[in-house]
Design a protein around this motif. Structure first.
Motif, PDB file in Angstrom:
ATOM      1  N   ILE A 289      28.291 -50.014 -32.262  1.00  0.00           N
ATOM      2  CA  ILE A 289      26.852 -50.068 -30.616  1.00  0.00           C
ATOM      3  C   ILE A 289      26.725 -48.404 -31.415  1.00  0.00           C
ATOM      4  O   ILE A 289      27.514 -47.386 -32.004  1.00  0.00           O
ATOM      5  CB  ILE A 289      28.079 -49.467 -29.696  1.00  0.00           C
ATOM      6  N   GLY A 290      25.236 -48.681 -31.614  1.00  0.00           N
ATOM      7  CA  GLY A 290      24.590 -47.324 -31.727  1.00  0.00           C
ATOM      8  C   GLY A 290      24.190 -47.018 -30.806  1.00  0.00           C
ATOM      9  O   GLY A 290      23.088 -47.824 -29.682  1.00  0.00           O
ATOM     10  N   LEU A 291      23.697 -45.505 -30.361  1.00  0.00           N
ATOM     11  CA  LEU A 291      23.545 -44.948 -29.293  1.00  0.00           C
ATOM     12  C   LEU A 291      22.386 -44.084 -28.830  1.00  0.00           C
ATOM     13  O   LEU A 291      23.017 -43.323 -30.295  1.00  0.00           O
ATOM     14  CB  LEU A 291      24.387 -44.824 -28.024  1.00  0.00           C
ATOM     15  N   GLY A 292      22.019 -43.897 -28.733  1.00  0.00           N
ATOM     16  CA  GLY A 292      20.658 -42.635 -28.973  1.00  0.00           C
ATOM     17  C   GLY A 292      20.894 -41.239 -27.819  1.00  0.00           C
ATOM     18  O   GLY A 292      21.106 -41.051 -26.484  1.00  0.00           O
ATOM     19  N   GLN A 293      20.878 -39.720 -28.370  1.00  0.00           N
ATOM     20  CA  GLN A 293      21.902 -38.978 -27.934  1.00  0.00           C
ATOM     21  C   GLN A 293      20.339 -38.562 -26.337  1.00  0.00           C
ATOM     22  O   GLN A 293      20.583 -38.058 -25.505  1.00  0.00           O
ATOM     23  CB  GLN A 293      21.618 -37.294 -28.457  1.00  0.00           C
ATOM     24  N   TYR A 294      19.185 -38.804 -26.685  1.00  0.00           N
ATOM     25  CA  TYR A 294      18.392 -38.840 -25.544  1.00  0.00           C
ATOM     26  C   TYR A 294      17.428 -40.128 -24.754  1.00  0.00           C
ATOM     27  O   TYR A 294      16.303 -39.783 -24.515  1.00  0.00           O
ATOM     28  CB  TYR A 294      17.147 -37.964 -26.389  1.00  0.00           C
ATOM     29  N   ASP A 295      18.394 -40.713 -25.283  1.00  0.00           N
ATOM     30  CA  ASP A 295      17.967 -41.874 -24.298  1.00  0.00           C
ATOM     31  C   ASP A 295      18.879 -42.158 -23.122  1.00  0.00           C
ATOM     32  O   ASP A 295      19.587 -42.268 -22.509  1.00  0.00           O
ATOM     33  CB  ASP A 295      18.819 -43.214 -25.096  1.00  0.00           C
TER      34      ASP A 295
ATOM     35  N   ILE B  68      29.078 -58.272 -34.790  1.00  0.00           N
ATOM     36  CA  ILE B  68      27.960 -57.641 -33.928  1.00  0.00           C
ATOM     37  C   ILE B  68      27.020 -56.486 -33.465  1.00  0.00           C
ATOM     38  O   ILE B  68      27.966 -55.458 -33.666  1.00  0.00           O
ATOM     39  CB  ILE B  68      28.786 -58.583 -32.368  1.00  0.00           C
ATOM     40  N   VAL B  69      26.147 -55.821 -33.584  1.00  0.00           N
ATOM     41  CA  VAL B  69      25.423 -54.375 -33.015  1.00  0.00           C
ATOM     42  C   VAL B  69      25.035 -55.147 -32.192  1.00  0.00           C
ATOM     43  O   VAL B  69      23.588 -55.614 -31.994  1.00  0.00           O
ATOM     44  CB  VAL B  69      24.416 -54.631 -34.732  1.00  0.00           C
ATOM     45  N   LEU B  70      25.062 -54.221 -31.107  1.00  0.00           N
ATOM     46  CA  LEU B  70      24.638 -53.949 -30.070  1.00  0.00           C
ATOM     47  C   LEU B  70      23.808 -52.382 -30.061  1.00  0.00           C
ATOM     48  O   LEU B  70      24.725 -51.097 -30.282  1.00  0.00           O
ATOM     49  CB  LEU B  70      25.704 -53.502 -29.117  1.00  0.00           C
ATOM     50  N   LEU B  71      22.882 -52.187 -29.427  1.00  0.00           N
ATOM     51  CA  LEU B  71      22.082 -51.406 -30.037  1.00  0.00           C
ATOM     52  C   LEU B  71      21.142 -50.769 -28.865  1.00  0.00           C
ATOM     53  O   LEU B  71      20.637 -51.128 -27.960  1.00  0.00           O
ATOM     54  CB  LEU B  71      20.668 -50.955 -30.873  1.00  0.00           C
ATOM     55  N   ASN B  72      21.305 -49.504 -28.039  1.00  0.00           N
ATOM     56  CA  ASN B  72      21.130 -48.693 -27.142  1.00  0.00           C
ATOM     57  C   ASN B  72      21.237 -49.641 -25.842  1.00  0.00           C
ATOM     58  O   ASN B  72      20.166 -49.652 -24.799  1.00  0.00           O
ATOM     59  CB  ASN B  72      19.357 -48.503 -27.210  1.00  0.00           C
TER      60      ASN B  72
ATOM     61  N   GLU C 237      38.942 -46.082 -29.230  1.00  0.00           N
ATOM     62  CA  GLU C 237      39.718 -45.923 -28.701  1.00  0.00           C
ATOM     63  C   GLU C 237      40.901 -46.875 -27.971  1.00  0.00           C
ATOM     64  O   GLU C 237      42.319 -47.480 -28.336  1.00  0.00           O
ATOM     65  CB  GLU C 237      40.558 -45.012 -28.079  1.00  0.00           C
ATOM     66  N   LYS C 238      40.337 -48.087 -27.743  1.00  0.00           N
ATOM     67  CA  LYS C 238      40.748 -49.134 -27.022  1.00  0.00           C
ATOM     68  C   LYS C 238      40.749 -50.041 -27.513  1.00  0.00           C
ATOM     69  O   LYS C 238      41.344 -50.902 -27.588  1.00  0.00           O
ATOM     70  CB  LYS C 238      39.781 -49.288 -25.321  1.00  0.00           C
ATOM     71  N   HIS C 239      39.482 -49.771 -28.187  1.00  0.00           N
ATOM     72  CA  HIS C 239      39.193 -51.013 -29.911  1.00  0.00           C
ATOM     73  C   HIS C 239      38.812 -51.032 -30.732  1.00  0.00           C
ATOM     74  O   HIS C 239      38.443 -50.444 -31.570  1.00  0.00           O
ATOM     75  CB  HIS C 239      37.694 -52.535 -29.627  1.00  0.00           C
ATOM     76  N   ASP C 240      40.098 -51.015 -31.988  1.00  0.00           N
ATOM     77  CA  ASP C 240      39.579 -51.242 -33.130  1.00  0.00           C
ATOM     78  C   ASP C 240      38.657 -51.391 -33.616  1.00  0.00           C
ATOM     79  O   ASP C 240      38.160 -50.889 -35.058  1.00  0.00           O
ATOM     80  CB  ASP C 240      41.194 -50.850 -34.404  1.00  0.00           C
ATOM     81  N   TYR C 241      38.211 -52.566 -33.498  1.00  0.00           N
ATOM     82  CA  TYR C 241      37.305 -53.657 -34.120  1.00  0.00           C
ATOM     83  C   TYR C 241      35.509 -53.179 -33.609  1.00  0.00           C
ATOM     84  O   TYR C 241      34.927 -53.294 -33.910  1.00  0.00           O
ATOM     85  CB  TYR C 241      37.308 -54.683 -34.223  1.00  0.00           C
ATOM     86  N   VAL C 242      35.685 -51.734 -32.815  1.00  0.00           N
ATOM     87  CA  VAL C 242      34.037 -51.157 -32.264  1.00  0.00           C
ATOM     88  C   VAL C 242      34.075 -49.781 -33.242  1.00  0.00           C
ATOM     89  O   VAL C 242      35.058 -49.588 -32.873  1.00  0.00           O
ATOM     90  CB  VAL C 242      34.439 -51.159 -30.806  1.00  0.00           C
TER      91      VAL C 242
END
Length: 288
Positions: free
Chosen positions: A228-234, A117-121, A248-253
């Motif tokens: 989980i992909g995030l942008g610093q300036y989002d 699963i890929v979750l972006l921004n 830390e909570k989920h080793d699959y993330v």
């Protein structure tokens, strides 16, 4: 397999477009819009399947604004119908921004065919409380020049909506450019050309369904890896601290922050985005 086509669902003509070769990666959203965000380099290593959902195609005649109860489940079933039509198996499912909720919920409802699963921004929730946190983050963190640019652009939004109320969502995204891009002067108008916005559907999904979901809770109990992909300036979905501790909570993330991107790292930092996503896909086992 067809390169493009239509799947009919309850009178909605849902389009799809397929580009590239390799591991199937299905991107949920607008088949028109998302084809523009992902580069040909990524398409050379993966089979990208861009699919519409009901928020990006016209409603059947006489149904606009009606029959919206249970919409989220019907949209997830639409995604499954497209997958079955295309004969896809063992795929990666991806969603960007609000569509990340659809990707995660699809993987939860139809886990048998999803490998990653890929979750972006995206923020963990689209609740009004979270939206206020994002506004406060912008006010506290953005430069004065960025704030000035936002005020100039946002002042044009009422005129845009008066002229084309049916494209309210697209106009809002364009005028929020100072919240969306590392280069806050970027003009996203071309990205939204010919992208249909079905406002009754979008209002229910973004305003109600996604506001009720919390991905911090919905990630519990998964047996599939999540990127989980995030942008610093989002500033649309910030602050990024909303995701603190998720690895830390989920080793699959795996969480990755793109430090020269806003809401669209696949467009703003394509080389780094492609390299990190491909490395994760190829190196991380499909299940935990």
């Amino acid at each position: 397999m067809e390169n493009s086509g239509i799947v009919e669902r309850d009178g909605f003509s849902l389009g799809y477009s397929i580009e590239g070769e390799g591991i199937p990666l299905m991107v949920i959203g607008s088949a028109v819009y998302y084809r523009r965000l992902f580069s040909n380099t990524l398409k050379s290593g993966f089979r990208l399947i861009f699919i519409d959902h009901r928020g990006h195609v016209p409603s059947p005649a006489g149904q606009a604004g009606s029959d919206l109860d249970g919409l989220l489940d019907r949209v997830l079933d639409d995604v499954e119908a497209i997958r079955e039509h295309l004969g896809l198996r063992d795929l990666i499912v991806a969603g960007h921004s609000g569509n990340a909720f659809l990707a995660l919920e699809y993987a939860r409802k139809y886990p048998a065919e999803v490998r990653k699963i890929v979750l972006l921004n995206t923020a963990p929730s689209n609740s009004s409380e979270r939206q206020q946190q994002s506004i406060a983050f912008f006010e506290a963190d953005a430069s004065e020049e960025r704030k000035d640019k936002f005020q100039q652009d946002f002042a044009l939004l009422p005129g845009d909506i008066e002229r084309e109320p049916e494209r309210r969502f697209a106009h809002m995204c364009i005028r929020m450019g100072a919240h969306s891009f590392y280069d806050y002067g970027y003009d996203a108008t071309a990205m939204w050309e010919d992208v249909h916005t079905n406002m009754p559907v979008i209002d229910v999904l973004w305003g109600d369904a996604f506001a009720r979901l919390n991905m911090l809770e919905r990630l519990e109990g998964l047996d599939k890896p999540v990127f989980i992909g995030l942008g610093q300036y989002d500033y649309l979905i910030g602050p990024l601290t909303l995701w603190d501790g998720i690895e830390e909570k989920h080793d699959y993330v795996r969480k990755v922050v793109f430090d020269r991107s806003g809401h669209n790292p696949m467009l703003e930092e394509p080389e780094r985005f492609e390299a990190l996503l491909a490395e994760w896909i190829h190196s991380v086992p499909d299940r935990y």
